[in-house]
Write an enzyme that holds these catalytic residues in place. Structure first.
Site, PDB file in Angstrom:
ATOM      1  N   GLU A  22       0.817  -1.213   0.000  1.00 50.35           N
ATOM      2  CA  GLU A  22       0.000   0.000   0.000  1.00 50.35           C
ATOM      3  C   GLU A  22       0.853   1.266   0.000  1.00 50.35           C
ATOM      4  O   GLU A  22       0.381   2.340   0.370  1.00 50.35           O
ATOM      5  CB  GLU A  22      -0.942  -0.017   1.205  1.00 50.35           C
ATOM      6  CG  GLU A  22      -1.899  -1.186   1.209  1.00 50.35           C
ATOM      7  CD  GLU A  22      -2.791  -1.211   2.431  1.00 50.35           C
ATOM      8  OE1 GLU A  22      -3.643  -0.323   2.549  1.00 50.35           O
ATOM      9  OE2 GLU A  22      -2.616  -2.114   3.278  1.00 50.35           O
ATOM     10  N   SER A 150      -6.741  -2.438   1.303  1.00 48.32           N
ATOM     11  CA  SER A 150      -6.978  -1.784   0.023  1.00 48.32           C
ATOM     12  C   SER A 150      -7.402  -2.763  -1.070  1.00 48.32           C
ATOM     13  O   SER A 150      -7.052  -2.595  -2.237  1.00 48.32           O
ATOM     14  CB  SER A 150      -5.735  -0.996  -0.430  1.00 48.32           C
ATOM     15  OG  SER A 150      -5.496   0.078   0.452  1.00 48.32           O
ATOM     16  N   TYR A 220      -9.251   4.782  -4.959  1.00 47.64           N
ATOM     17  CA  TYR A 220      -8.271   5.851  -4.875  1.00 47.64           C
ATOM     18  C   TYR A 220      -8.082   6.691  -6.135  1.00 47.64           C
ATOM     19  O   TYR A 220      -7.562   7.804  -6.059  1.00 47.64           O
ATOM     20  CB  TYR A 220      -6.901   5.257  -4.491  1.00 47.64           C
ATOM     21  CG  TYR A 220      -6.921   4.545  -3.175  1.00 47.64           C
ATOM     22  CD1 TYR A 220      -7.089   5.247  -1.987  1.00 47.64           C
ATOM     23  CD2 TYR A 220      -6.788   3.166  -3.105  1.00 47.64           C
ATOM     24  CE1 TYR A 220      -7.108   4.592  -0.765  1.00 47.64           C
ATOM     25  CE2 TYR A 220      -6.809   2.502  -1.892  1.00 47.64           C
ATOM     26  CZ  TYR A 220      -6.968   3.221  -0.719  1.00 47.64           C
ATOM     27  OH  TYR A 220      -6.997   2.573   0.477  1.00 47.64           O
ATOM     28  N   ARG A 259     -10.913   2.907  11.332  1.00 47.69           N
ATOM     29  CA  ARG A 259     -12.102   2.853  10.472  1.00 47.69           C
ATOM     30  C   ARG A 259     -12.585   1.412  10.424  1.00 47.69           C
ATOM     31  O   ARG A 259     -11.805   0.497  10.139  1.00 47.69           O
ATOM     32  CB  ARG A 259     -11.775   3.354   9.068  1.00 47.69           C
ATOM     33  CG  ARG A 259     -13.014   3.725   8.237  1.00 47.69           C
ATOM     34  CD  ARG A 259     -12.703   3.879   6.772  1.00 47.69           C
ATOM     35  NE  ARG A 259     -12.477   2.582   6.137  1.00 47.69           N
ATOM     36  CZ  ARG A 259     -11.350   2.241   5.506  1.00 47.69           C
ATOM     37  NH1 ARG A 259     -10.337   3.087   5.419  1.00 47.69           N
ATOM     38  NH2 ARG A 259     -11.231   1.044   4.958  1.00 47.69           N
ATOM     39  N   ASP A 261     -15.106  -1.345   8.753  1.00 51.48           N
ATOM     40  CA  ASP A 261     -15.892  -1.613   7.550  1.00 51.48           C
ATOM     41  C   ASP A 261     -17.003  -2.612   7.876  1.00 51.48           C
ATOM     42  O   ASP A 261     -16.771  -3.620   8.559  1.00 51.48           O
ATOM     43  CB  ASP A 261     -15.004  -2.161   6.440  1.00 51.48           C
ATOM     44  CG  ASP A 261     -13.978  -1.134   5.965  1.00 51.48           C
ATOM     45  OD1 ASP A 261     -14.229   0.071   6.153  1.00 51.48           O
ATOM     46  OD2 ASP A 261     -12.938  -1.530   5.414  1.00 51.48           O
ATOM     47  N   GLU A 275     -13.820  -5.701   8.731  1.00 50.69           N
ATOM     48  CA  GLU A 275     -12.434  -5.505   9.174  1.00 50.69           C
ATOM     49  C   GLU A 275     -12.298  -4.143   9.819  1.00 50.69           C
ATOM     50  O   GLU A 275     -13.197  -3.300   9.744  1.00 50.69           O
ATOM     51  CB  GLU A 275     -11.455  -5.642   8.011  1.00 50.69           C
ATOM     52  CG  GLU A 275     -11.608  -4.601   6.920  1.00 50.69           C
ATOM     53  CD  GLU A 275     -10.594  -4.788   5.801  1.00 50.69           C
ATOM     54  OE1 GLU A 275      -9.532  -4.164   5.881  1.00 50.69           O
ATOM     55  OE2 GLU A 275     -10.878  -5.557   4.861  1.00 50.69           O
ATOM     56  N   ASN A 277      -9.357  -0.938  10.290  1.00 48.87           N
ATOM     57  CA  ASN A 277      -8.086  -0.357   9.839  1.00 48.87           C
ATOM     58  C   ASN A 277      -7.611   0.640  10.878  1.00 48.87           C
ATOM     59  O   ASN A 277      -8.303   1.624  11.162  1.00 48.87           O
ATOM     60  CB  ASN A 277      -8.280   0.356   8.496  1.00 48.87           C
ATOM     61  CG  ASN A 277      -8.736  -0.592   7.407  1.00 48.87           C
ATOM     62  OD1 ASN A 277      -7.943  -1.271   6.795  1.00 48.87           O
ATOM     63  ND2 ASN A 277     -10.040  -0.659   7.183  1.00 48.87           N
ATOM     64  N   GLY A 281      -6.697   5.450   5.399  1.00 54.38           N
ATOM     65  CA  GLY A 281      -6.246   6.390   4.384  1.00 54.38           C
ATOM     66  C   GLY A 281      -6.622   7.827   4.707  1.00 54.38           C
ATOM     67  O   GLY A 281      -7.663   8.095   5.307  1.00 54.38           O
TER      68      GLY A 281
END
Length: 323
Positions: A22, A150, A220, A259, A261, A275, A277, A281
């Site tokens: 990433e 990602s 992205y 974050r 999900d 998941e 994070n 990002g």
């Protein structure tokens, strides 16, 4: 911010780039954070661990660092351990919380132990009977490497004959591979800020990707994906999902920011944790800044708020030697 308060933040390193898959996204995140901090008068400096030795972290004499690295060697606890050894306060979660969150399999086990709902799964190895797994979980299903983000190495398997190719792709990134029940429904994400009892969720974002394909490109590099923030959900369901995500965050002892999900099953509006994070990002397309804006925080505001939470998580041993 006053000059006196700014001095307390000291010299700040923004860590981004790194050696993970990433890297490209991390560079975009880090440059955004660096510009935001500088615009607020912070003495901020770029630091790419792929280009410089970690020994330079000590020689730079950073008073604190903002971790904008994603994936391995930055989000997985390894860098956090170095920073603890060097006694440099850092943003985000501890060594252990970072390493747990980076492992999707272990994360699911923790969540299940807290009675939090996550899709059924099977851990795949080279000896796994893939056809049996497909029958057990049902098709379609998801195969992915448990230590990447990602959407790297992920495959939606629609027929059993695709299992071997999907496993082969994911196993390029990890020794173990995660096969996961596919949840048909709406894709949501929830940013969480704070620590412990003070952790709280920002407004929920619904992600509407072209043909439902929220892949690396659509995350992205295109403007085709739509983001609905706050997500169009009723008040009760919104509160339920936010509470679930804060509980998922606390279960792993995350702090600073993360974050989570979520997939909301279409058939019954049941939310499933996918998941978490711990170093999300911070690019122009990223979701934490978007949720923060919906809560009345600018990009600069959220960067500063995160930076102020930087700390060492391991308390020094203050025991005196017995005489």
């Amino acid at each position: 911010m006053s000059e006196m308060k700014m001095e307390k933040l000291g010299k700040v390193g923004v860590l981004f780039g790194g050696r993970s898959a990433e890297r490209e996204v991390s560079i975009m995140s880090g440059n955004g954070v660096l510009s935001a901090l500088k615009s607020q008068g912070v003495d901020a400096h770029a630091f790419d661990p792929a280009l410089r030795s970690l020994a330079d972290l000590e020689s730079e004499k950073f008073d604190r660092v903002f971790i904008a690295l994603h994936g391995r060697y930055g989000e997985d606890g390894s860098l956090q351990g170095v920073l603890e050894q060097l006694a440099i306060p850092y943003t985000g979660s501890s060594v252990m919380a970072s390493s747990i969150a980076m492992d999707k399999i272990f994360t699911k086990k923790i969540w299940q132990s807290h009675q939090l709902i996550t899709p059924d799964y099977v851990v795949l190895t080279p000896d796994s009977d893939l056809e049996t797994v497909a029958a057990e979980l049902g098709l379609p299903l998801i195969i992915k490497p448990p230590h990447e983000g990602s959407t790297i190495g992920i495959t939606k398997v629609n027929v059993a004959t695709e299992m071997h190719a999907a496993y082969s792709l994911a196993s390029q990134f990890d020794d173990e591979v995660l096969a996961e029940e596919f949840i048909q429904g709406r894709e949501l994400t929830v940013a969480v800020l704070g620590m412990g009892a003070n952790a709280y969720a920002l407004p929920i974002i619904e992600i509407v990707a072209p043909e439902g394909n929220y892949d690396y490109q659509n995350k992205y590099f295109t403007d085709d994906t739509k983001y609905l923030c706050p997500a169009p959900l009723d008040v009760q369901l919104t509160a339920e999902i936010q509470e679930m995500c804060v509980a998922a965050y606390r279960a792993i002892n995350c702090e600073g920011w993360a974050r989570v999900d979520v997939l909301l099953r279409a058939s019954d509006n049941k939310p499933f944790l996918i998941e978490i994070n711990t170093s999300p990002g911070m690019t122009g397309h990223s979701l934490v800044p978007m949720a923060a804006r919906a809560a009345g925080m600018s990009y600069e505001d959220v960067c500063m708020a995160i930076l102020k939470t930087a700390r060492l998580k391991i308390k020094p041993d203050t025991k005196k030697e017995s005489s």
